[in-house]
Design an enzyme around this catalytic site. Structure first.
Site, mmCIF file in Angstrom:
data_model
loop_
_atom_site.group_PDB
_atom_site.id
_atom_site.type_symbol
_atom_site.label_atom_id
_atom_site.label_comp_id
_atom_site.label_asym_id
_atom_site.label_seq_id
_atom_site.Cartn_x
_atom_site.Cartn_y
_atom_site.Cartn_z
ATOM 1 C CE LYS A 1 -11.331 -23.848 -59.213
ATOM 2 N NZ LYS A 1 -11.800 -22.697 -58.457
ATOM 3 C CG ASP B 1 -9.366 -22.053 -62.488
ATOM 4 O OD1 ASP B 1 -8.334 -21.445 -62.139
ATOM 5 O OD2 ASP B 1 -10.494 -21.815 -62.016
HETATM 6 O O1 C5P Z 1 -8.593 -17.690 -67.609
HETATM 7 P P1 C5P Z 1 -10.063 -17.581 -67.459
HETATM 8 O O2 C5P Z 1 -10.776 -17.552 -68.798
HETATM 9 O O3 C5P Z 1 -10.667 -18.571 -66.544
HETATM 10 O O4 C5P Z 1 -10.337 -16.181 -66.779
HETATM 11 C C1 C5P Z 1 -11.565 -15.511 -66.825
HETATM 12 C C2 C5P Z 1 -11.309 -14.039 -66.570
HETATM 13 O O5 C5P Z 1 -10.919 -13.846 -65.205
HETATM 14 C C3 C5P Z 1 -10.180 -13.451 -67.387
HETATM 15 O O6 C5P Z 1 -10.657 -12.929 -68.586
HETATM 16 C C4 C5P Z 1 -9.632 -12.370 -66.516
HETATM 17 O O7 C5P Z 1 -10.402 -11.197 -66.660
HETATM 18 C C5 C5P Z 1 -9.881 -12.884 -65.113
HETATM 19 N N1 C5P Z 1 -8.688 -13.503 -64.496
HETATM 20 C C6 C5P Z 1 -7.708 -12.663 -63.983
HETATM 21 N N2 C5P Z 1 -6.617 -13.209 -63.379
HETATM 22 C C7 C5P Z 1 -6.474 -14.563 -63.269
HETATM 23 C C8 C5P Z 1 -7.463 -15.427 -63.786
HETATM 24 C C9 C5P Z 1 -8.561 -14.858 -64.397
HETATM 25 O O8 C5P Z 1 -7.826 -11.432 -64.059
HETATM 26 N N3 C5P Z 1 -5.394 -15.046 -62.646
#
Ligand code: C5P
Length: 315
Positions: free
Chosen positions: A17, A156
């Site tokens: 993406k 995502d």
């Molecule tokens: O959800 P994901 O594991 O991809 O996110 C990785 C890190 O990025 C999370 O642990 C968080 O610290 C940060 N994040 C965030 N806000 C979001 C998506 C991700 O703070 N909307």
């Protein structure tokens, strides 16, 4: 168990993406940040082969260069965990536990999407594992169930399941499908350095400058999403992560300029980076921009696609 019929091998194309505009808002009580972004599936894809076996999950990863110029960044290759942490295995275990699946699977992943680049490669693989394993065992999952499982794996991953073009809000998991007014081509430049997403969000929290823009950005994104979306309009929302690049700021600015000099337009970071994307002029296949580009970054030329996953059953 809701599995039906004999398990069968399945092949899944898992597309990368890009973010066409990405506005980050305040940090929430759960540590995640509110955001508004247009997610867009593109043609660059990993391939996941799911071969059912009596029990247990295994994963083999093979890297296949897909750049039209330059080498895939070594940092991105090394960053793909082949062990238990890989999102493919986490997705498989999650589905197996929730649906009391008795059988296992051998996963074979052909990795083309660079990691730590903001291209959603790990999320695409996780989505492919959920959808592929469900298809292999005939497990019926509604769209809602799939998206809920996906959200447990990462912000995502729900988009990686649904794909196409969508306005993402919440922490990225609240998706509204958007009609893309015109398909487009893009060039993606992937620098040698990779980005840790959690650290990038923490850098924004320290600066806090983006919060003054958040309300206006959110409204602009909502208005843009109401009619057919044009990629260049969405990209003009900008990307909040560009305001917190720290010592990488100069490197980013120079890469942006080199892409523009080569003929790309509306050049921005995708996700929290490190990849930088730019539109190719209408009707332009990209060869000219690739030839003119001055630099050592790996270059990819991609097209917008209407789906994130493509399941190919094998008998
Ligand atoms: O959800 P994901 O594991 O991809 O996110 C990785 C890190 O990025 C999370 O642990 C968080 O610290 C940060 N994040 C965030 N806000 C979001 C998506 C991700 O703070 N909307």
């Amino acid at each position: 168990m809701s599995a039906v019929g004999r398990p069968r091998p399945v092949v899944v194309e898992a597309r990368a993406k890009v973010n066409l505009g990405l506005a980050v808002g305040p940090r929430r009580g759960d540590g995640f940040h509110e955001l508004a972004t247009f997610f867009q599936s593109v043609s660059l894809a990993d391939t996941l082969v799911v071969t059912p076996r009596p029990r247990g999950f295994t994963l083999r990863v093979r890297f296949e260069p897909a750049a039209v110029r330059g080498a895939p960044p070594a940092a991105g290759v090394a960053a793909v965990p082949a062990g238990d942490d890989n999102l493919v295995l986490r997705a498989a275990r999650l589905l197996a536990t929730r649906r009391a699946l008795r059988g296992g699977a051998a996963f074979s992943l052909v990795k083309r999407i660079p990691a730590r680049a903001g291209l959603g490669g790990g999320s695409a693989d996780a989505a492919a594992a959920l959808a592929g394993l469900a298809a292999a065992y005939g497990v019926r999952l509604s769209r809602g169930e799939r998206v809920a499982l996906a959200a447990e794996l990462g912000s995502d991953v729900p988009f990686a399941i649904t794909g196409g073009t969508a306005l993402g809000r919440g922490r990225g998991e609240r998706l509204d499908r958007v009609r893309l007014a015109r398909p487009f081509r893009m060039v993606i430049a992937v620098p040698e350095w990779g980005v840790d997403t959690a650290r990038a969000f923490r850098a924004l929290d320290r600066i806090r400058k983006h919060l003054t823009q958040w309300g206006a950005n959110l409204r602009s994104a909502q208005i843009l999403g109401r009619t057919g979306l044009l990629a260049h309009r969405a990209l003009r929302l900008g990307n909040t992560f560009e305001t917190a690049l720290g010592r990488r700021r100069g490197t980013f600015d120079r890469l942006k300029r080199r892409l523009e000099d080569a003929g790309a337009t509306d050049v921005h970071l995708t996700g929290s980076g490190s990849a930088v994307v730019g539109l190719l002029p209408d009707g332009h296949a990209g060869a000219e921009v690739v030839r003119r580009f001055q630099g050592t970054e790996a270059l990819y030329v991609v097209r917008s696609r209407g789906h994130g996953l493509k399941l190919i059953g094998r008998s």
